[in-house]
Design a protein around this motif. Sequence first.
Motif, PDB file in Angstrom:
ATOM      1  N   MET A 294       0.824  -1.208   0.000  1.00 19.67           N
ATOM      2  CA  MET A 294       0.000   0.000   0.000  1.00 19.67           C
ATOM      3  C   MET A 294       0.855   1.253   0.000  1.00 19.67           C
ATOM      4  SD  MET A 294      -2.915   1.083   2.767  1.00 19.67           S
ATOM      5  CE  MET A 294      -3.830   2.621   2.600  1.00 19.67           C
ATOM      6  N   VAL A 295       1.896   1.297   0.840  1.00 19.30           N
ATOM      7  CA  VAL A 295       2.707   2.507   0.925  1.00 19.30           C
ATOM      8  C   VAL A 295       3.499   2.725  -0.361  1.00 19.30           C
ATOM      9  CG1 VAL A 295       4.868   1.620   1.934  1.00 19.30           C
ATOM     10  CG2 VAL A 295       4.028   3.870   2.588  1.00 19.30           C
ATOM     11  N   VAL A 296       3.902   1.650  -1.015  1.00 20.28           N
ATOM     12  CA  VAL A 296       4.612   1.784  -2.291  1.00 20.28           C
ATOM     13  C   VAL A 296       3.681   2.351  -3.356  1.00 20.28           C
ATOM     14  CG1 VAL A 296       5.683   0.496  -4.178  1.00 20.28           C
ATOM     15  CG2 VAL A 296       6.348   0.024  -1.824  1.00 20.28           C
ATOM     16  N   GLN A 297       2.450   1.884  -3.394  1.00 22.84           N
ATOM     17  CA  GLN A 297       1.496   2.392  -4.374  1.00 22.84           C
ATOM     18  C   GLN A 297       1.218   3.880  -4.151  1.00 22.84           C
ATOM     19  OE1 GLN A 297      -1.931  -0.176  -4.220  1.00 22.84           O
ATOM     20  NE2 GLN A 297      -0.884  -1.873  -5.229  1.00 22.84           N
ATOM     21  N   LEU A 298       1.063   4.279  -2.885  1.00 17.52           N
ATOM     22  CA  LEU A 298       0.825   5.684  -2.583  1.00 17.52           C
ATOM     23  C   LEU A 298       2.039   6.544  -2.947  1.00 17.52           C
ATOM     24  CD1 LEU A 298      -1.004   5.388   0.853  1.00 17.52           C
ATOM     25  CD2 LEU A 298      -1.986   6.275  -1.266  1.00 17.52           C
ATOM     26  N   ALA A 299       3.239   6.060  -2.596  1.00 16.41           N
ATOM     27  CA  ALA A 299       4.456   6.817  -2.893  1.00 16.41           C
ATOM     28  C   ALA A 299       4.668   6.957  -4.397  1.00 16.41           C
ATOM     29  CB  ALA A 299       5.661   6.129  -2.249  1.00 16.41           C
ATOM     30  N   ARG A 300       4.321   5.928  -5.139  1.00 19.21           N
ATOM     31  CA  ARG A 300       4.462   5.975  -6.592  1.00 19.21           C
ATOM     32  C   ARG A 300       3.542   7.048  -7.188  1.00 19.21           C
ATOM     33  NH1 ARG A 300       3.961   0.469  -8.120  1.00 19.21           N
ATOM     34  NH2 ARG A 300       1.711   0.666  -8.049  1.00 19.21           N
ATOM     35  N   ASP A 301       2.306   7.095  -6.678  1.00 21.40           N
ATOM     36  CA  ASP A 301       1.375   8.109  -7.171  1.00 21.40           C
ATOM     37  C   ASP A 301       1.818   9.513  -6.755  1.00 21.40           C
ATOM     38  OD1 ASP A 301      -1.435   8.737  -8.318  1.00 21.40           O
ATOM     39  OD2 ASP A 301      -1.440   9.723  -6.369  1.00 21.40           O
ATOM     40  N   TYR A 302       2.284   9.639  -5.521  1.00 19.57           N
ATOM     41  CA  TYR A 302       2.699  10.953  -5.011  1.00 19.57           C
ATOM     42  C   TYR A 302       3.860  11.526  -5.818  1.00 19.57           C
ATOM     43  CZ  TYR A 302       3.652  14.514  -1.418  1.00 19.57           C
ATOM     44  OH  TYR A 302       3.813  15.696  -0.727  1.00 19.57           O
ATOM     45  N   ALA A 303       4.720  10.646  -6.296  1.00 18.57           N
ATOM     46  CA  ALA A 303       5.882  11.087  -7.076  1.00 18.57           C
ATOM     47  C   ALA A 303       5.475  11.737  -8.385  1.00 18.57           C
ATOM     48  CB  ALA A 303       6.818   9.910  -7.348  1.00 18.57           C
ATOM     49  N   THR A 304       4.237  11.507  -8.840  1.00 20.34           N
ATOM     50  CA  THR A 304       3.741  12.143 -10.063  1.00 20.34           C
ATOM     51  C   THR A 304       3.026  13.456  -9.771  1.00 20.34           C
ATOM     52  OG1 THR A 304       1.558  11.050 -10.007  1.00 20.34           O
ATOM     53  CG2 THR A 304       3.377   9.850 -11.049  1.00 20.34           C
ATOM     54  N   ARG A 305       2.884  13.806  -8.476  1.00 23.17           N
ATOM     55  CA  ARG A 305       2.122  15.000  -8.085  1.00 23.17           C
ATOM     56  C   ARG A 305       2.969  16.033  -7.342  1.00 23.17           C
ATOM     57  NH1 ARG A 305      -3.394  13.488  -8.323  1.00 23.17           N
ATOM     58  NH2 ARG A 305      -3.667  11.233  -8.553  1.00 23.17           N
ATOM     59  N   ARG A 306       4.055  15.603  -6.742  1.00 21.69           N
ATOM     60  CA  ARG A 306       4.859  16.483  -5.896  1.00 21.69           C
ATOM     61  C   ARG A 306       6.078  16.999  -6.664  1.00 21.69           C
ATOM     62  NH1 ARG A 306       5.384  20.193  -1.913  1.00 21.69           N
ATOM     63  NH2 ARG A 306       7.375  20.001  -0.822  1.00 21.69           N
ATOM     64  N   LYS A 307       6.254  18.331  -6.655  1.00 19.39           N
ATOM     65  CA  LYS A 307       7.425  18.945  -7.270  1.00 19.39           C
ATOM     66  C   LYS A 307       8.400  19.393  -6.194  1.00 19.39           C
ATOM     67  CE  LYS A 307       5.874  20.685 -11.752  1.00 19.39           C
ATOM     68  NZ  LYS A 307       5.723  21.890 -12.601  1.00 19.39           N
ATOM     69  N   ALA A 308       9.682  19.216  -6.467  1.00 21.10           N
ATOM     70  CA  ALA A 308      10.740  19.706  -5.575  1.00 21.10           C
ATOM     71  C   ALA A 308      11.949  20.059  -6.433  1.00 21.10           C
ATOM     72  CB  ALA A 308      11.105  18.639  -4.542  1.00 21.10           C
ATOM     73  N   PHE A 309      12.539  21.197  -6.141  1.00 13.84           N
ATOM     74  CA  PHE A 309      13.707  21.672  -6.892  1.00 13.84           C
ATOM     75  C   PHE A 309      13.425  21.725  -8.390  1.00 13.84           C
ATOM     76  CE2 PHE A 309      15.215  19.398  -3.097  1.00 13.84           C
ATOM     77  CZ  PHE A 309      15.741  20.484  -2.395  1.00 13.84           C
ATOM     78  N   GLY A 310      12.210  22.157  -8.718  1.00 17.92           N
ATOM     79  CA  GLY A 310      11.887  22.448 -10.113  1.00 17.92           C
ATOM     80  C   GLY A 310      11.380  21.297 -10.932  1.00 17.92           C
ATOM     81  N   LYS A 311      11.253  20.098 -10.363  1.00 10.49           N
ATOM     82  CA  LYS A 311      10.724  18.986 -11.146  1.00 10.49           C
ATOM     83  C   LYS A 311      10.016  17.978 -10.249  1.00 10.49           C
ATOM     84  CE  LYS A 311      15.347  16.841 -11.284  1.00 10.49           C
ATOM     85  NZ  LYS A 311      16.410  16.344 -12.181  1.00 10.49           N
ATOM     86  N   LEU A 312       9.188  17.159 -10.861  1.00  5.41           N
ATOM     87  CA  LEU A 312       8.451  16.156 -10.115  1.00  5.41           C
ATOM     88  C   LEU A 312       9.402  15.156  -9.459  1.00  5.41           C
ATOM     89  CD1 LEU A 312       5.605  15.422 -12.688  1.00  5.41           C
ATOM     90  CD2 LEU A 312       5.320  16.545 -10.467  1.00  5.41           C
ATOM     91  N   LEU A 313       8.958  14.581  -8.357  1.00  4.73           N
ATOM     92  CA  LEU A 313       9.791  13.592  -7.664  1.00  4.73           C
ATOM     93  C   LEU A 313      10.157  12.430  -8.580  1.00  4.73           C
ATOM     94  CD1 LEU A 313       8.114  13.345  -4.132  1.00  4.73           C
ATOM     95  CD2 LEU A 313      10.139  14.663  -4.795  1.00  4.73           C
ATOM     96  N   LYS A 314       9.242  12.063  -9.450  1.00  9.76           N
ATOM     97  CA  LYS A 314       9.522  10.928 -10.347  1.00  9.76           C
ATOM     98  C   LYS A 314      10.660  11.213 -11.322  1.00  9.76           C
ATOM     99  CE  LYS A 314       6.226  11.926 -14.079  1.00  9.76           C
ATOM    100  NZ  LYS A 314       7.254  11.950 -15.151  1.00  9.76           N
ATOM    101  N   ASP A 315      11.032  12.478 -11.461  1.00 13.28           N
ATOM    102  CA  ASP A 315      12.131  12.850 -12.354  1.00 13.28           C
ATOM    103  C   ASP A 315      13.454  13.013 -11.624  1.00 13.28           C
ATOM    104  OD1 ASP A 315      10.431  12.884 -14.594  1.00 13.28           O
ATOM    105  OD2 ASP A 315       9.715  14.894 -14.062  1.00 13.28           O
ATOM    106  N   HIS A 316      13.479  12.739 -10.325  1.00  9.83           N
ATOM    107  CA  HIS A 316      14.714  12.756  -9.545  1.00  9.83           C
ATOM    108  C   HIS A 316      15.262  11.328  -9.477  1.00  9.83           C
ATOM    109  CE1 HIS A 316      14.689  16.893  -7.921  1.00  9.83           C
ATOM    110  NE2 HIS A 316      13.366  16.789  -7.984  1.00  9.83           N
ATOM    111  N   PRO A 317      16.399  11.048 -10.090  1.00 12.52           N
ATOM    112  CA  PRO A 317      16.925   9.674 -10.122  1.00 12.52           C
ATOM    113  C   PRO A 317      17.097   9.039  -8.745  1.00 12.52           C
ATOM    114  CG  PRO A 317      18.109  11.063 -11.678  1.00 12.52           C
ATOM    115  CD  PRO A 317      17.233  11.982 -10.871  1.00 12.52           C
ATOM    116  N   LEU A 318      17.573   9.807  -7.762  1.00 12.13           N
ATOM    117  CA  LEU A 318      17.793   9.224  -6.436  1.00 12.13           C
ATOM    118  C   LEU A 318      16.474   8.801  -5.800  1.00 12.13           C
ATOM    119  CD1 LEU A 318      19.765   8.467  -4.210  1.00 12.13           C
ATOM    120  CD2 LEU A 318      19.592  10.816  -3.333  1.00 12.13           C
ATOM    121  N   HIS A 319      15.444   9.619  -5.990  1.00  7.45           N
ATOM    122  CA  HIS A 319      14.142   9.267  -5.425  1.00  7.45           C
ATOM    123  C   HIS A 319      13.597   7.999  -6.076  1.00  7.45           C
ATOM    124  CE1 HIS A 319      10.447  10.064  -3.216  1.00  7.45           C
ATOM    125  NE2 HIS A 319       9.763   9.796  -4.319  1.00  7.45           N
TER     126      HIS A 319
END
Length: 570
Positions: A294-319
């Motif tokens: 459940m937490v992985v599914q939520l985190a995966r979705d959140y990464a498409t909605r949250r921006k940090a340092f100018g780009k979505l979390l899903k676009d940060h390789p370390l994340h």
Amino acid sequence: MPVLSFSKAKIGCFFQERPVLKNPFLEDALLRGYLKRYMPHEVRFDGWGRECEVSPPQLVQYDSWGRRVDLIHTSATWKQMKDLSAREGLVSIGYERHYGEWSRVYQMSKLFLFSPSSGLYTCPLAMTDGAAKVIESLGISWPVEEAFHRLTTRKPEYFWTSGQWMTERQGGSDVANGTETVAVPQTDGSFKLNGYKWFTSATDADMTLTLARVQDTTGATILGSRGLSLFYAEVSRDESGQLKGIEVQKLKDKLGTRQMPTAELLLDGLPAHMVSKENLQYLQSLSTCLLPKMVVQLARDYATRRKAFGKLLKDHPLHMQTLARMEVETRGAFLLVMDVCRLLGREETGIATEFDTHLLRLLTPVVKLYTGKQAVAVVSEGLESFGGQGYIEDTGLPGLLRDAQVLSIWEGTTNVLSLDVLRCVARSSGMVFHAYFIHTKSLLKNASGVSALTPAVKAIQCALSKLELLVQDTATKEPSFLELAARDLAYSLARIYAGALLIDHASWKGASPADVYAASRWCEQDLCPVATNHERGCYNPGSSHDNAALVYQLEFDNNPLFIYLFIYCL
């Protein structure tokens, strides 16, 4: 420069989108692939879990006129979960066995889909399934015949859930020495139970299985495990509305699983029936861990909605690396749980070989301890992916971590289950190891045609070789060596076996590149920590003394004043 505008409330314009738990079937590629490989049917579910979390049970001990009533009020959605569970057959599937040896896998797949929205109702369902399994194994006859049919029905108005009332004041896993409840024989062959149950789970259930010691004609009981027997008792009320033989002393204020009522109960003449022969030695039911998914599914979705340092979390390789590691862990846990369900299904349909039985006996405590411990780590990592919101109660996220923590306690503890692994090895004269090594090696045979899996296969083979050598070496070791190595041994068994399962799944014709990648990443870790730590001398005879000296070292060892004061106080 852009002008920052604020609303009238002076709080600014930005509001972060919340993560959304989407359809768990559509979001789970591994589950879809697993079912496509083994099962002909698919199921889906969504529900009302959050309401159960924010409306915890309440205890009313007395009515307005001072009469004892002991009513436990649960939320309306908690009751709806019970009805839905019956209609969907979340317990009955395992006993109807319409899908033969795959019935347990089908049941577990539905529970995987149900769990994210269930408000933790899977917990009483696990106890209900466990009670049904015990009754079936002991023989479905009076006085538990009706109870079995109620536990396994699809009719909501007829459906019962079961609690488990094992833990007393002396506590926990040592029920042999911690059970003080006595069973007083009655002339009709029934018993009345008297005792104090310190931790009763699913206290709103309709029945329970509990342990007690039978009194003889002089009032004496037999101590230790030889004196324990298993009893069946219904939770019912008399004509005046009072509980028969039960007083609810308090609801437990728990770290997590707050949705489910857990209470301290005084048993004062509770009517009961013995359902086991005396001298019950062992009772264990299968439990699984679903929160990491459940937490992985939520985190995966959140990464498409949250921006940090100018780009979505899903676009940060370390994340994304972090989320990928979490995904690998949940995939390994999923396949471990499903394989135990597969073996259980073979046993329950009478087609299990002696080889299957040995493997099931070994893997049950291994999977319980590993997935329970793993859940806490994955959920904790998952909360980090939401930043500060992961620490705020009204997001519902912190509750996931609290609920996960119970798994390594209630299903164990980890050390107790590790010692259970040693017991099943001893009782089988090592045959469980024989089954484990043969089957694990067989899981690798289809990977020869997938070159990308070669490093993973070699890693598993190397770890298996180390483990086999260590197992052979233990025959000459003192019992203290095995006890110190027990935890790392269980971890090694789990990691190697999960790696082999991941490789096997990545080798079938319908596997995806993600399946291959997950297997490869899993096999990059230390697969056999028991061999690694043995080489470091962690299980040497002096280790126990060194461990105790480290833990209990006095900070004032070299301070004469503190030594004087310490001796003076003595």
